[in-house]
Design a protein around this motif. Structure first.
Motif, mmCIF file in Angstrom:
data_model
loop_
_atom_site.group_PDB
_atom_site.id
_atom_site.type_symbol
_atom_site.label_atom_id
_atom_site.label_comp_id
_atom_site.label_asym_id
_atom_site.label_seq_id
_atom_site.Cartn_x
_atom_site.Cartn_y
_atom_site.Cartn_z
ATOM 1 N N VAL A 48 0.835 -1.205 0.000
ATOM 2 C CA VAL A 48 0.000 0.000 0.000
ATOM 3 C C VAL A 48 0.866 1.250 0.000
ATOM 4 C CG1 VAL A 48 -1.669 1.324 1.373
ATOM 5 C CG2 VAL A 48 -2.012 -1.134 1.007
ATOM 6 N N VAL A 49 1.933 1.259 0.785
ATOM 7 C CA VAL A 49 2.834 2.417 0.824
ATOM 8 C C VAL A 49 3.502 2.623 -0.537
ATOM 9 C CG1 VAL A 49 5.021 3.263 1.795
ATOM 10 C CG2 VAL A 49 3.223 2.423 3.302
ATOM 11 N N LYS A 50 3.941 1.551 -1.182
ATOM 12 C CA LYS A 50 4.564 1.680 -2.503
ATOM 13 C C LYS A 50 3.548 2.198 -3.536
ATOM 14 C CE LYS A 50 8.136 0.715 -3.809
ATOM 15 N NZ LYS A 50 9.285 1.596 -4.046
ATOM 16 N N LEU A 51 2.310 1.742 -3.448
ATOM 17 C CA LEU A 51 1.282 2.251 -4.346
ATOM 18 C C LEU A 51 1.052 3.737 -4.090
ATOM 19 C CD1 LEU A 51 -0.853 1.863 -6.532
ATOM 20 C CD2 LEU A 51 -2.428 1.051 -4.744
ATOM 21 N N GLN A 52 0.984 4.139 -2.833
ATOM 22 C CA GLN A 52 0.806 5.540 -2.497
ATOM 23 C C GLN A 52 1.971 6.397 -3.006
ATOM 24 O OE1 GLN A 52 -1.380 7.587 -1.702
ATOM 25 N NE2 GLN A 52 -0.188 9.361 -1.051
ATOM 26 N N GLU A 53 3.175 5.883 -2.923
ATOM 27 C CA GLU A 53 4.334 6.632 -3.433
ATOM 28 C C GLU A 53 4.149 6.949 -4.912
ATOM 29 O OE1 GLU A 53 7.898 4.391 -2.639
ATOM 30 O OE2 GLU A 53 7.700 4.646 -0.468
ATOM 31 N N GLN A 54 3.696 5.960 -5.677
ATOM 32 C CA GLN A 54 3.478 6.161 -7.115
ATOM 33 C C GLN A 54 2.321 7.129 -7.347
ATOM 34 O OE1 GLN A 54 5.427 4.384 -9.392
ATOM 35 N NE2 GLN A 54 4.487 5.306 -11.190
ATOM 36 N N ILE A 55 1.221 6.946 -6.632
ATOM 37 C CA ILE A 55 0.047 7.798 -6.817
ATOM 38 C C ILE A 55 0.352 9.238 -6.425
ATOM 39 C CG2 ILE A 55 -2.286 8.253 -5.928
ATOM 40 C CD1 ILE A 55 -2.716 5.178 -5.956
ATOM 41 N N SER A 56 1.165 9.452 -5.399
ATOM 42 C CA SER A 56 1.472 10.812 -4.951
ATOM 43 C C SER A 56 2.229 11.618 -6.005
ATOM 44 C CB SER A 56 2.267 10.778 -3.640
ATOM 45 O OG SER A 56 3.581 10.292 -3.863
ATOM 46 N N LYS A 57 2.785 10.955 -7.002
ATOM 47 C CA LYS A 57 3.519 11.633 -8.079
ATOM 48 C C LYS A 57 2.634 11.965 -9.281
ATOM 49 C CE LYS A 57 7.716 9.198 -6.761
ATOM 50 N NZ LYS A 57 8.618 8.095 -7.094
ATOM 51 N N LEU A 58 1.372 11.548 -9.250
ATOM 52 C CA LEU A 58 0.481 11.777 -10.385
ATOM 53 C C LEU A 58 0.144 13.255 -10.536
ATOM 54 C CD1 LEU A 58 -2.064 8.832 -9.903
ATOM 55 C CD2 LEU A 58 -0.087 8.916 -11.445
ATOM 56 N N VAL A 74 -5.442 -2.106 -3.895
ATOM 57 C CA VAL A 74 -6.171 -0.870 -4.195
ATOM 58 C C VAL A 74 -7.253 -0.616 -3.150
ATOM 59 C CG1 VAL A 74 -7.786 0.204 -5.836
ATOM 60 C CG2 VAL A 74 -5.677 -0.879 -6.667
ATOM 61 N N ALA A 75 -7.982 -1.651 -2.765
ATOM 62 C CA ALA A 75 -9.038 -1.491 -1.756
ATOM 63 C C ALA A 75 -8.448 -1.028 -0.422
ATOM 64 C CB ALA A 75 -9.816 -2.794 -1.581
ATOM 65 N N HIS A 76 -7.313 -1.602 -0.022
ATOM 66 C CA HIS A 76 -6.655 -1.157 1.213
ATOM 67 C C HIS A 76 -6.133 0.274 1.068
ATOM 68 C CE1 HIS A 76 -6.725 -4.651 3.861
ATOM 69 N NE2 HIS A 76 -6.458 -5.424 2.814
ATOM 70 N N TRP A 77 -5.562 0.595 -0.104
ATOM 71 C CA TRP A 77 -5.068 1.953 -0.342
ATOM 72 C C TRP A 77 -6.199 2.974 -0.162
ATOM 73 C CZ3 TRP A 77 -6.688 5.583 -3.862
ATOM 74 C CH2 TRP A 77 -5.924 6.756 -3.904
ATOM 75 N N ALA A 78 -7.366 2.668 -0.728
ATOM 76 C CA ALA A 78 -8.500 3.596 -0.686
ATOM 77 C C ALA A 78 -9.028 3.795 0.728
ATOM 78 C CB ALA A 78 -9.611 3.098 -1.609
ATOM 79 N N GLN A 79 -8.764 2.866 1.632
ATOM 80 C CA GLN A 79 -9.154 3.040 3.043
ATOM 81 C C GLN A 79 -8.226 4.008 3.766
ATOM 82 O OE1 GLN A 79 -11.439 -0.754 4.861
ATOM 83 N NE2 GLN A 79 -9.273 -0.711 5.181
ATOM 84 N N GLU A 80 -6.975 4.076 3.308
ATOM 85 C CA GLU A 80 -5.961 4.859 4.013
ATOM 86 C C GLU A 80 -5.606 6.177 3.341
ATOM 87 O OE1 GLU A 80 -2.496 2.518 5.122
ATOM 88 O OE2 GLU A 80 -3.695 0.685 4.978
#
Length: 190
Positions: A48-58, A74-80
């Protein structure tokens, strides 16, 4: 503004014959991949943290294109987390981490989140997926507020399913973006 796509593979990532990889190769100007530190030993907090790192650069509207354990990520990411740039998600063959025989292998992915996703989403599932029953996939879709599409007997909807560039998936993905992937593919082949 052009829609971008961020693929979110599952366990072991997606190899060269997986539709996610094929789409990335076909459209390198539109697709990028969320990378993980360890594709073979999934730990929810790390993924989830690695996904957030990528999304934060969008910087542009982006549709998440997830497969298997990537859908659960993705479901866990969307909770946090949240992002104004995530405009939708294609969630293909979500792996049922709760019913996995290897629960200690998918660290932290259970329970599978049941909160509605804050963006438009589509769950695509198969009648004969060994990693989730069609009923469980439908429950995930209902919980997440996703449209649900049963594509019949296509296994885990991965490289083993021999879908190649998966035209049907492109048509489904077009429902989440303004870009016509299938049309561009036809033009490229002309």
């Amino acid at each position: 503004m052009t829609t971008r796509f961020l693929t979110v593979p599952g366990l072991a990532s997606s190899g060269p014959n997986h539709w996610q990889t094929i789409w990335e190769v076909q459209y390198p100007h539109l697709f990028s991949r969320a990378e993980q530190v360890n594709w073979d030993w999934p730990v929810k907090d790390e993924w989830v943290v690695k996904l957030q790192e990528q999304i934060s650069k969008l910087t542009e509207p982006t549709v998440l294109v997830a497969h298997s354990l990537g859908c659960i990520t993705v479901a866990h990411w969307a909770q946090e987390y949240t992002s104004e740039f995530i405009s939708g998600a294609l969630l293909v063959a979500p792996a049922d981490a709760e019913l996995s025989k290897r629960l200690n292998f998918v660290v932290g992915f259970t329970p599978v989140p049941t909160l509605k996703l804050p963006f438009k989403s589509i769950v695509v599932a198969s009648n004969n997926d060994i990693y989730a029953t069609i009923g469980r996939s439908e429950i995930f879709a209902r919980n997440w507020g996703s449209e649900f599409i049963n594509i019949g007997r296509k296994g885990h909807i991965n490289a083993v399913s021999k879908l190649h560039d998966w035209q049907e998936g492109k048509l489904i993905l077009e429902q989440l973006s303004s870009f016509e992937l299938s049309k561009e593919t036809v033009q490229e082949l002309s």
